[in-house]
Design an enzyme around this catalytic site. Structure first.
Site, PDB file in Angstrom:
ATOM      1  N   ASP A   1      -6.429   2.552   4.253  1.00  0.00           N
ATOM      2  CA  ASP A   1      -5.332   3.471   3.938  1.00  0.00           C
ATOM      3  C   ASP A   1      -4.037   3.021   4.623  1.00  0.00           C
ATOM      4  O   ASP A   1      -3.961   2.995   5.849  1.00  0.00           O
ATOM      5  CB  ASP A   1      -5.716   4.878   4.408  1.00  0.00           C
ATOM      6  CG  ASP A   1      -4.752   5.952   3.928  1.00  0.00           C
ATOM      7  OD1 ASP A   1      -3.636   5.611   3.501  1.00  0.00           O
ATOM      8  OD2 ASP A   1      -5.129   7.132   3.987  1.00  0.00           O
ATOM      9  N   HIS A  18      -5.988   5.510   0.566  1.00  0.00           N
ATOM     10  CA  HIS A  18      -5.542   6.897   0.702  1.00  0.00           C
ATOM     11  C   HIS A  18      -6.150   7.812  -0.352  1.00  0.00           C
ATOM     12  O   HIS A  18      -6.428   8.983  -0.074  1.00  0.00           O
ATOM     13  CB  HIS A  18      -4.017   6.937   0.613  1.00  0.00           C
ATOM     14  CG  HIS A  18      -3.407   8.199   1.135  1.00  0.00           C
ATOM     15  ND1 HIS A  18      -3.540   8.602   2.445  1.00  0.00           N
ATOM     16  CD2 HIS A  18      -2.657   9.159   0.520  1.00  0.00           C
ATOM     17  CE1 HIS A  18      -2.887   9.741   2.626  1.00  0.00           C
ATOM     18  NE2 HIS A  18      -2.346  10.100   1.471  1.00  0.00           N
ATOM     19  N   SER A  45      -3.853  14.622   3.485  1.00  0.00           N
ATOM     20  CA  SER A  45      -2.678  13.858   3.879  1.00  0.00           C
ATOM     21  C   SER A  45      -1.757  14.748   4.720  1.00  0.00           C
ATOM     22  O   SER A  45      -2.162  15.242   5.757  1.00  0.00           O
ATOM     23  CB  SER A  45      -1.986  13.285   2.634  1.00  0.00           C
ATOM     24  OG  SER A  45      -1.057  12.303   2.982  1.00  0.00           O
TER      25      SER A  45
END
Length: 702
Positions: free
Chosen positions: A643, A675, A554
């Protein structure tokens, strides 16, 4: 009927079509050949992602036996049939069970007979509250966004996400009969609270940009179309959430941006009343609250308290006085970051950080005296546990380190006596004494000392040569990567790999200033700190560039992309999971989920030429160097098609750009997840085994 022929394995990586699109802002034009990959509906997008998966599988086929071995190691070390520590809440003990062969934990309870303060095993009296295994198909995604039993114990509210897009269907189950209420509330976000009547509740909904912006009130058994909106925040920088207080008297609506927050109180006993604001938002002022009948405890950075202080606000019903009437309970102490407080009938528990580590203090509300919860290791992580009962005289918390499995402890607040209620079982021949951990410090380019946490197996790491090493990092949102234990990580350590965490600026490890020094125009510090940590490990002889890998996800994936550009010679391999590698393009498009909210974290390049310049300088996608300047590490990128936080197109474009510049890269896309990747534990283990096999192969570790 015959089976369809199996297509031959690809012999080269896919190359998406170049469709150049010019992007001009602040006098700068960037031509993006892969902007079209933003659209999942483009007829060429899904076939391209499928081709990426096929190529990655073909390119790593030889790692299959190693993946299977690692999966087997994770499975063999895990006690698949297990029981969590039961927690008493009201008239029930709540617990979760895991069963061998089932991917999801089963949520259960049994009645509390009122005669003992300890839980006694009695399977015959146990009731299943929710079994996600009955809701999920084989291998299907299943996210649980809400799981909340009403105060009277009669109703369960639960919300399921079946795609990974974090939009949930909210349902209600009568736990007395097992029957489901007729209604379903669609597309709810996280956050939920029951009113004291156990018939009314509040939940949140998202706007078109996937921002939770509304709180609605619902009566169980009624038509969701008649639900009443009780709060809306039209400021696109703010996320809205809702949750119940431990006291049971109020429900808290929280609205927060990256640097500003505001709370509103709902009367849990009079759910039809409008919310009342605690303190009106002021730009740059953050606060969180905990309700107590004698006053509202407020953790805040107002009045110059950079690392936050604790106040008590007077209450008149659910209305509080202005900030000027608040009583200071714990003053601001630079370097001691207060992150929140929990209130109970006779005491309070304060959470925070000091000396780079997590901390918990017992607070005497009458005197303001604090007593720290002691830990046995110099580097570990202590964190709050499950403590739903307002009138308790004990406190549960958890502790873990890089060598100590997660443990649930309970401390008597009057005597200080504590008991270990459970430690995560690690099966097989695991012996914590075989592993060692340490805290070291790297010197950044500007002289700043950057902490590194390390763990290794003492009898597996060579004494006279550099060891293979995986360096992990994140560095954003003031989130701290505190040392944690991992069963899966043992598959690295037992093969002689050192695991290290670089606690770079942008995280919260060393207080608010540590965060501030790694955002906006100072974001480059996160990247250079990580490089400094890697060089420290090399210079001290722990590892060498030929056997050093980096991993992050991320915002940590942005770190990975930037590091690949900044110091490619330092690493043999990089794993970038759901990486935020096209930040400038994303931050220029306010129609994308979360963009406007994120301006207070990264900067607003749409309206600020200065912010545009910051991001232009480090955006991984736009700064990939050609292979003629030197090779990049072997790169594995991952993504989730659904996501909502980091679009799959970012790593898809980045991988294509890497290949255009002559670098090798692999891309693995979860076509039915978001995600967080796969949700069932077996699928998650296989996913982790894939990554670890890639790392071990690149580091030439058998």
């Amino acid at each position: 009927m015959t089976d369809a022929p199996v297509p031959p394995a690809p012999t080269q990586p896919p190359r998406p079509a170049a469709r150049p699109a010019a992007r001009t802002f602040h006098g700068d034009t960037f031509v993006d050949p892969y902007a079209w990959l933003l659209s999942a509906d483009d007829p060429e997008t899904l076939p391209h992602l499928e081709a990426e998966n096929a190529w990655t599988e073909a390119a790593t086929a030889a790692q299959g036996p190693l993946r299977d071995a690692i999966f087997g190691e994770i499975k063999d070390r895990t006690q698949e049939t297990d029981l969590s520590v039961p927690v008493r809440d009201g008239a029930w003990w709540y617990l979760t069970r895991t069963e061998e062969g089932k991917p999801y934990p089963i949520h259960c309870r049994r009645p509390d007979d009122g005669t003992t303060t300890t839980w006694v095993e009695d399977p015959a009296a146990e009731q299943v509250v929710l079994d996600p295994n009955e809701l999920a198909g084989e291998g299907e995604y299943l996210g649980l966004g809400v799981l909340d039993v009403s105060p009277d114990g009669n109703w369960l509210a639960y919300a399921i996400d079946r795609a990974g897009d974090e939009r949930h269907a909210l349902r209600f189950r009568d736990l007395r009969t097992g029957e489901e209420a007729a209604e379903t509330v669609e597309d709810v976000s996280y956050g939920f609270a029951w009113a004291a009547d156990s018939a009314t509740c509040w939940y949140t909904l998202d706007d078109e940009a996937h921002r939770p912006d509304r709180v609605l009130r619902h009566a169980v058994g009624s038509d969701p179309g008649a639900d009443v909106e009780v709060f809306r925040d039209d400021d696109e920088r703010f996320h809205v959430s809702v949750g119940a207080s431990r006291s049971g008297d109020v429900v808290v609506i929280s609205a927060g941006s990256a640097i500003t927050s505001e709370s509103w109180l709902l009367d849990a006993h009079e759910p039809a009343l409008d919310p009342v604001v605690v303190a009106a938002r002021e730009q740059g002022v953050e606060y969180s609250i905990a309700h107590h009948p004698t006053g509202l405890y407020v953790t805040s950075n107002h009045d110059g308290a950079e690392d936050f202080a604790l106040w008590r606000a007077p209450l008149d019903g659910i209305a509080t006085g202005p900030r000027e009437t608040w009583e200071e309970v714990l003053p601001h102490r630079p370097g001691t970051r207060l992150s929140g407080v929990e209130t109970f009938a006779t005491h309070a528990i304060v959470h925070g950080r000091t000396d780079g580590l997590t901390a918990i203090w017992l607070l005497d509300p009458a005197t303001g005296a604090t007593t720290p919860f002691a830990t046995d290791e110099p580097v570990g992580t202590i964190s709050p546990g499950a403590n739903p009962t307002f009138t308790t005289t004990t406190y549960r918390f958890s502790y873990q380190s890089l060598t100590t499995p997660p443990s649930v402890l309970e401390q008597d607040l009057a005597t200080g006596d504590r008991a270990v209620l459970k430690q995560l079982p690690v099966l097989g021949d695991f012996d914590p004494s075989r592993y060692a951990s340490a805290r070291e410090w790297a010197t950044a380019d500007d002289g700043t000392q950057v902490p590194i946490s390390l763990v290794w197996r003492t009898d597996a790491v060579p004494a006279d040569s550099p060891a293979p090493c995986v360096l992990y990092g994140y560095g954003a949102y003031e989130m701290s990567m505190d040392p944690w234990f991992s069963i899966a990580r043992l598959s690295l350590l037992d093969r002689g790999v050192v695991f290290a965490i670089a606690h770079v600026r942008g995280g919260g490890e060393l207080g608010r200033q540590w965060y501030e020094d790694g955002k906006f125009g100072a974001k480059e510090h996160s990247f250079s700190d990580f490089v400094a940590a890697g060089r420290h490990l090399v210079e001290t002889g722990r590892t060498a560039p030929s056997v050093l890998a980096a991993r992050g996800g991320s915002a940590g994936g942005l770190l990975m992309g930037a590091v690949a550009n900044l110091a490619p010679e330092l690493f043999r391999a990089i794993v970038a999971e759901v990486p935020f590698v096209d930040p400038l393009t994303t931050m220029l498009d306010p129609s994308l989920p979360l963009t406007v909210i994120e301006w207070e974290e990264w900067g607003d390049p749409l309206h600020s030429e200065e912010a545009y310049g910051w991001m232009k300088a480090y955006a991984p996608y736009e700064n990939v160097a050609p292979a003629s300047d030197g090779p990049y590490p072997a790169i594995l990128a991952t993504a989730g098609l659904n996501d909502p936080r980091v679009g799959f197109h970012e790593p898809a474009k980045w991988v294509a750009r890497l290949r255009d510049q002559g670098h090798a890269a692999l891309f693995k896309v979860e076509l039915g997840a978001g995600h967080g990747g796969p949700t069932g534990r077996y699928d998650a283990w296989r996913d982790e085994a894939f990554v670890l096999a890639f790392l071990l192969t690149e580091l030439a570790v058998a």
